[in-house]
Write an enzyme that holds these catalytic residues in place. Sequence first.
Site, PDB file in Angstrom:
ATOM      1  N   CYS A 157      20.877  31.195  27.805  1.00 35.77           N
ATOM      2  CA  CYS A 157      21.647  32.435  27.954  1.00 35.77           C
ATOM      3  C   CYS A 157      22.304  32.420  29.324  1.00 35.77           C
ATOM      4  CB  CYS A 157      20.694  33.622  27.831  1.00 35.77           C
ATOM      5  SG  CYS A 157      21.489  35.221  28.049  1.00 35.77           S
ATOM      6  N   HIS A 187      21.622  36.398  18.687  1.00 31.67           N
ATOM      7  CA  HIS A 187      21.393  36.403  20.142  1.00 31.67           C
ATOM      8  C   HIS A 187      22.332  37.408  20.823  1.00 31.67           C
ATOM      9  CE1 HIS A 187      20.637  34.209  24.104  1.00 31.67           C
ATOM     10  NE2 HIS A 187      21.677  34.974  24.377  1.00 31.67           N
ATOM     11  N   GLU A 188      23.628  37.356  20.450  1.00 31.72           N
ATOM     12  CA  GLU A 188      24.598  38.262  21.090  1.00 31.72           C
ATOM     13  C   GLU A 188      24.375  39.702  20.654  1.00 31.72           C
ATOM     14  OE1 GLU A 188      25.963  37.011  23.507  1.00 31.72           O
ATOM     15  OE2 GLU A 188      25.626  34.937  22.930  1.00 31.72           O
ATOM     16  N   HIS A 225      21.862  41.351  22.775  1.00 32.80           N
ATOM     17  CA  HIS A 225      22.371  41.863  24.056  1.00 32.80           C
ATOM     18  C   HIS A 225      22.884  43.296  23.897  1.00 32.80           C
ATOM     19  CE1 HIS A 225      22.152  38.579  26.901  1.00 32.80           C
ATOM     20  NE2 HIS A 225      22.687  37.730  26.051  1.00 32.80           N
TER      21      HIS A 225
HETATM   22 ZN    ZN Z   1      22.540  35.679  26.143  1.00 34.30          ZN
END
Ligand code: ZN
Length: 181
Positions: free
Chosen positions: A96, A138-139, A142
């Site tokens: 990341c 993953h995004e 966030h």
């Molecule tokens: Zn990330």
Amino acid sequence: MAIVPISIYGDKILRQKALPVKEVSDDLIRKIKNMFDTMRNANGIGFAANQAGYRESIFVLDLEGADGYEKFKPIVMINPKIILQSDEKSFKEEGCLSLPNLHANVLRSDIIKVSYMDTDEKEVEIEAGDLLARVILHEYDHLIGKMIPDRVAEDVKTKLSAELANIMNREVEIEYPITEG
Ligand code: ZN
């Protein structure tokens, strides 16, 4: 081209939930361009708005550099929603840009369905597998204030704690601009 400093683990904005986008304004297009510039400068394949210091619910993907995705066009996902996640899951190593030099195996669904708005304000729905599914999840994390350390077992997180402290204190070598903290 505008490269903005990348938020680093410990920055408050990475823990804040993204705010829904109502319309795709010129200002938003400018922010999206900055996100692509900043991500590519740091050799990333996915990048969420809060990593660039923005509150909007957006992430960008550019997988052209990844094996098997050479013909894959860059994507902007606005107000994304994960509408399906397969029960079949796999562990794979993730990194990341907000956690420089850190790598950890993360368990994620193999196949997902995601809906989002594109930059023409059209609603889109796609199914994704493998690397694409993983990067989207993953995004998306966030945008709900979650990061890799929240997705690993407690003992793994304990093992990462020294590395995480170094990152928060900016005691790591980073080859792209980051926030001052
Ligand atoms: Zn990330």
